[in-house]
Design an enzyme around this catalytic site. Structure first.
Site, PDB file in Angstrom:
ATOM      1  N   HIS A 108       0.803  -1.094   0.074  1.00 50.50           N
ATOM      2  CA  HIS A 108      -0.145  -0.013  -0.155  1.00 50.50           C
ATOM      3  C   HIS A 108       1.073   1.337  -0.049  1.00 50.50           C
ATOM      4  O   HIS A 108       0.273   2.291  -0.173  1.00 50.50           O
ATOM      5  CB  HIS A 108      -0.934  -0.043   1.277  1.00 50.50           C
ATOM      6  CG  HIS A 108      -2.123  -0.907   0.924  1.00 50.50           C
ATOM      7  ND1 HIS A 108      -3.316  -1.042   1.747  1.00 50.50           N
ATOM      8  CD2 HIS A 108      -2.135  -1.942   0.181  1.00 50.50           C
ATOM      9  CE1 HIS A 108      -3.992  -2.045   1.526  1.00 50.50           C
ATOM     10  NE2 HIS A 108      -3.397  -2.525   0.237  1.00 50.50           N
ATOM     11  N   SER A 167      -1.168  -0.829  -5.815  1.00 50.01           N
ATOM     12  CA  SER A 167      -0.910  -2.338  -6.469  1.00 50.01           C
ATOM     13  C   SER A 167      -0.468  -1.866  -7.938  1.00 50.01           C
ATOM     14  O   SER A 167      -0.756  -0.830  -8.348  1.00 50.01           O
ATOM     15  CB  SER A 167      -2.427  -2.678  -6.630  1.00 50.01           C
ATOM     16  OG  SER A 167      -2.746  -3.101  -5.469  1.00 50.01           O
ATOM     17  N   LYS A 174     -16.058  -7.906  -5.855  1.00 50.70           N
ATOM     18  CA  LYS A 174     -15.084  -8.614  -7.016  1.00 50.70           C
ATOM     19  C   LYS A 174     -14.286  -9.943  -6.073  1.00 50.70           C
ATOM     20  O   LYS A 174     -14.112 -10.939  -6.410  1.00 50.70           O
ATOM     21  CB  LYS A 174     -13.972  -7.846  -7.695  1.00 50.70           C
ATOM     22  CG  LYS A 174     -13.787  -8.588  -9.152  1.00 50.70           C
ATOM     23  CD  LYS A 174     -12.837  -7.532  -9.873  1.00 50.70           C
ATOM     24  CE  LYS A 174     -12.639  -7.910 -11.133  1.00 50.70           C
ATOM     25  NZ  LYS A 174     -12.110  -6.876 -12.092  1.00 50.70           N
ATOM     26  N   ASP A 175     -13.718  -9.560  -5.068  1.00 51.30           N
ATOM     27  CA  ASP A 175     -13.005 -10.388  -4.196  1.00 51.30           C
ATOM     28  C   ASP A 175     -13.983 -11.368  -3.585  1.00 51.30           C
ATOM     29  O   ASP A 175     -13.707 -12.666  -3.220  1.00 51.30           O
ATOM     30  CB  ASP A 175     -12.384  -9.597  -3.167  1.00 51.30           C
ATOM     31  CG  ASP A 175     -10.889  -9.112  -3.643  1.00 51.30           C
ATOM     32  OD1 ASP A 175     -10.576  -9.256  -4.735  1.00 51.30           O
ATOM     33  OD2 ASP A 175     -10.279  -8.638  -2.643  1.00 51.30           O
ATOM     34  N   GLU A 226       4.397 -34.041   0.536  1.00 48.81           N
ATOM     35  CA  GLU A 226       3.409 -33.491  -0.016  1.00 48.81           C
ATOM     36  C   GLU A 226       3.507 -32.737  -1.412  1.00 48.81           C
ATOM     37  O   GLU A 226       4.733 -32.503  -1.862  1.00 48.81           O
ATOM     38  CB  GLU A 226       2.657 -32.483   0.890  1.00 48.81           C
ATOM     39  CG  GLU A 226       2.102 -33.011   2.188  1.00 48.81           C
ATOM     40  CD  GLU A 226       0.841 -33.729   1.935  1.00 48.81           C
ATOM     41  OE1 GLU A 226      -0.248 -33.440   2.482  1.00 48.81           O
ATOM     42  OE2 GLU A 226       0.959 -34.804   1.634  1.00 48.81           O
TER      43      GLU A 226
END
Length: 400
Positions: free
Chosen positions: A204, A208, A230-231, A274
């Site tokens: 920030h 972005s 949107k998120d 894994e």
């Protein structure tokens, strides 16, 4: 007036500045939502981990049985266990997509070097946390995975054996090892959470990046309600995807041998970590020398940390870099091959394929990245079509 006075309070001011009125480039696509998804995954892992810790017993004679007790006797224990085990895979899926998005759109470039470096540190902490967490059920793969990976430290000159003894808490993987790993597995997620907060603060500071890689300071909108919604769409899609594994295929991403209690007297035919470790594991075992394998793993993270500083491109987004775009997809294919090789036996032709894939991985970061930007600049300077407004003649931000 009352709303303004509330916003001016310190805690609400931080929330307002970073989650509500935070200026966001208007052209962000859904791939930018994987950052918030990673935060959601971390919260799920911490929450389920705390409740699992209430019923888990970190003792070699009781650890496996305590996990079975959670699955069979604790109300909702099966859900907690499956959410936590599959949540680790979901966390890595989200973070890997987040990393590849950054590579594709050049979000690691100046002035966001610190954002990228903090992300690499978080990835390293995630791998460490997931590894020691995989040991806790004390199944066959847990025990032998811990034995093999911790013994790699013995390759370090002079202090290697002392480090292994300290990790084990003795002269073999035993109860002291399990207690150390349990303590660290409980602590590290909170360190990751703190590092994530610093990661967001660094992001920030300059804002972005965006799909075009251009300076978007004059084309921004408030994060809420536009990107919150949107998120939210991404969160719902992720919840459906996650639920399919938890409710229908809870053991699909695990190894069946880990449902066998740890037995130091019986070595599994093929030790497989894994899936989210397999690309690193493939690079490790592609080098026959133990010290060389350890150095190769160290070089993986050094290469990632050095990426913003060895990058020479003046254009960020792959949308305007056709050569780099092809190299990017080459890297994606190479990582998929490494994951595939990591689960194969250590024999030909898998050894050779793994070695070639490892070379391609390092060539991408240490050779392609430093020189592709200079080659693109050469095309700009000496290609007539570029001087007249061709594809490479795209100017993007150098600073925020």
């Amino acid at each position: 007036m009352k709303r303004l006075s509330i916003i001016k309070q310190p805690i609400f001011s931080v929330i307002n500045d970073h989650l509500i009125d935070y200026p966001t480039p208007s052209n962000l696509n859904y791939f930018w939502g994987f950052g918030s998804l990673a935060g959601l995954c971390l919260m799920i892992q911490i929450a389920t981990g705390i409740f699992l810790a209430m019923h888990y017993t970190p003792h070699v004679d009781l650890a496996f049985l305590s996990v079975e007790h959670i699955m069979r006797d604790v109300e909702g224990g099966w859900l907690l266990r499956y959410m936590h085990a599959n949540g680790a895979s979901m966390f890595f899926i989200v973070v890997y997509i987040h990393i590849f998005r950054n590579l594709y759109y050049g979000s690691y470039a100046t002035p966001r070097e610190m954002v990228w470096c903090l992300g690499v540190i978080i990835l390293l902490l995630m791998i460490l946390t997931a590894f020691i967490g995989y040991v806790l059920p004390w199944g066959q793969m847990s025990f032998w995975g811990a034995t093999v990976i911790t013994s790699l430290a013995s390759a370090i000159p002079v202090v290697g054996d002392s480090i292994v003894t300290w990790l084990w808490g003795g002269f073999s993987v035993d109860n002291a090892t399990l207690n150390r790993f349990y303590s660290l597995h409980y602590l590290l997620p909170f360190i990751i959470a703190g590092a994530s907060i610093v990661h967001i603060a660094a992001l920030h500071q300059y804002g972005s990046n965006n799909p075009l890689g251009t300076n978007s300071s004059v084309d921004k909108v408030a994060f809420y309600p536009y990107f919150y919604v949107k998120d939210l769409v991404g969160w719902v899609a992720f919840a459906i995807f996650f639920s399919v594994f938890v409710y229908f295929y809870p053991n699909f991403l695990g190894h069946p041998d880990n449902y066998i209690p740890a037995n130091p007297m019986s070595t599994p035919a093929h030790i497989v970590p894994e899936w989210y470790f397999l690309w690193v594991y493939a690079i490790l075992r592609s080098i026959p020398n133990k010290l060389g394998g350890v150095l190769a793993i160290a070089l993986v993270f050094v290469s990632l940390l050095a990426l913003p500083f060895i990058n020479t491109a003046q254009t960020r987004s792959s949308n305007f870099r056709p050569i780099y775009k092809k190299l990017f997809w080459l890297l994606v294919a190479d990582c998929i091959i490494l994951v595939w090789i990591g689960q194969k036996p250590v024999e030909d032709p898998y050894i050779l394929i793994g070695q070639l894939a490892s070379v391609v991985f390092f060539v991408y970061f240490l050779i392609f990245i430093p020189f592709i930007g200079k080659f693109e600049q050469f095309l700009i300077n000496y290609t007539p079509s570029s001087r007249s407004g061709g594809l490479y003649n795209q100017k993007t931000e150098k600073t925020a």
